[in-house]
Motif scaffolding. Sequence first.
Motif, PDB file in Angstrom:
ATOM      1  N   ALA A   5       0.840  -1.205   0.000  1.00  0.00           N
ATOM      2  CA  ALA A   5       0.000   0.000   0.000  1.00  0.00           C
ATOM      3  C   ALA A   5       0.871   1.249   0.000  1.00  0.00           C
ATOM      4  CB  ALA A   5      -0.931  -0.005   1.208  1.00  0.00           C
ATOM      5  N   TRP A   6       1.945   1.250   0.802  1.00  0.00           N
ATOM      6  CA  TRP A   6       2.847   2.399   0.829  1.00  0.00           C
ATOM      7  C   TRP A   6       3.490   2.620  -0.549  1.00  0.00           C
ATOM      8  CZ3 TRP A   6       4.348   6.831   2.496  1.00  0.00           C
ATOM      9  CH2 TRP A   6       5.615   7.308   2.164  1.00  0.00           C
ATOM     10  N   LEU A   7       3.989   1.546  -1.146  1.00  0.00           N
ATOM     11  CA  LEU A   7       4.683   1.687  -2.419  1.00  0.00           C
ATOM     12  C   LEU A   7       3.748   2.103  -3.550  1.00  0.00           C
ATOM     13  CD1 LEU A   7       7.096  -1.348  -2.139  1.00  0.00           C
ATOM     14  CD2 LEU A   7       7.652   1.064  -1.846  1.00  0.00           C
ATOM     15  N   VAL A   8       2.491   1.672  -3.474  1.00  0.00           N
ATOM     16  CA  VAL A   8       1.538   1.984  -4.538  1.00  0.00           C
ATOM     17  C   VAL A   8       0.877   3.344  -4.315  1.00  0.00           C
ATOM     18  CG1 VAL A   8      -0.640   1.280  -5.594  1.00  0.00           C
ATOM     19  CG2 VAL A   8       1.116  -0.418  -5.099  1.00  0.00           C
ATOM     20  N   ALA A   9       0.413   3.606  -3.095  1.00  0.00           N
ATOM     21  CA  ALA A   9      -0.432   4.782  -2.880  1.00  0.00           C
ATOM     22  C   ALA A   9       0.137   5.804  -1.904  1.00  0.00           C
ATOM     23  CB  ALA A   9      -1.796   4.323  -2.353  1.00  0.00           C
ATOM     24  N   GLY A  10       1.173   5.482  -1.180  1.00  0.00           N
ATOM     25  CA  GLY A  10       1.601   6.366  -0.103  1.00  0.00           C
ATOM     26  C   GLY A  10       2.556   7.461  -0.486  1.00  0.00           C
ATOM     27  N   LYS A  11       3.381   7.221  -1.478  1.00  0.00           N
ATOM     28  CA  LYS A  11       4.423   8.188  -1.805  1.00  0.00           C
ATOM     29  C   LYS A  11       4.171   8.786  -3.179  1.00  0.00           C
ATOM     30  CE  LYS A  11       9.429   8.560  -2.129  1.00  0.00           C
ATOM     31  NZ  LYS A  11      10.694   7.851  -2.028  1.00  0.00           N
ATOM     32  N   ARG A  12       4.311  10.088  -3.269  1.00  0.00           N
ATOM     33  CA  ARG A  12       4.166  10.782  -4.543  1.00  0.00           C
ATOM     34  C   ARG A  12       5.412  10.500  -5.366  1.00  0.00           C
ATOM     35  NH1 ARG A  12       2.981  15.788  -2.746  1.00  0.00           N
ATOM     36  NH2 ARG A  12       0.797  15.235  -2.722  1.00  0.00           N
ATOM     37  N   ARG A  13       5.231   9.893  -6.519  1.00  0.00           N
ATOM     38  CA  ARG A  13       6.346   9.554  -7.405  1.00  0.00           C
ATOM     39  C   ARG A  13       6.543  10.682  -8.402  1.00  0.00           C
ATOM     40  NH1 ARG A  13       8.443   5.717  -4.385  1.00  0.00           N
ATOM     41  NH2 ARG A  13       6.875   4.203  -3.813  1.00  0.00           N
TER      42      ARG A  13
END
Length: 129
Positions: A53-61
């Motif tokens: 969840a963090w890698l997909v939705a948590g951080k602005r890429r």
Amino acid sequence: MLRYLPFLLVLALWIYAFIDCLNTPEEEVRGLPKVVWVIIILLFGEVLVGPVAWLVAGKRRHAPAGGSTPSEWHRSHRSRFVAPDDNPEFLDSLKEDKKKDEALLKDWEADLRRREEELRRREDDQDKG
């Protein structure tokens, strides 16, 4: 040995997501506060829900700007490192440290001379007496 591989992969992903979350600036975190993301990663790490969840939705890429390659983008956005011998603040601090060390050495030498003189006087007094 292979039976431990899934466990090690889950652990590696869990650790990566946790450290990535901690190192991400607050303004780049999406959806929830950073503290909540850390708790989610820690609580749901064993089942991969938290880290994924963090890698997909948590951080602005960030996408590379202006069609540049990722390496060019990283080069342009990394912090500017100044070598110590080119950094005037560092060189000034060395000069200050040198002055402090010289002053301390002079104080020690003066104290040593004073003690030697005291010892000579005592020896002279004992020889006379």
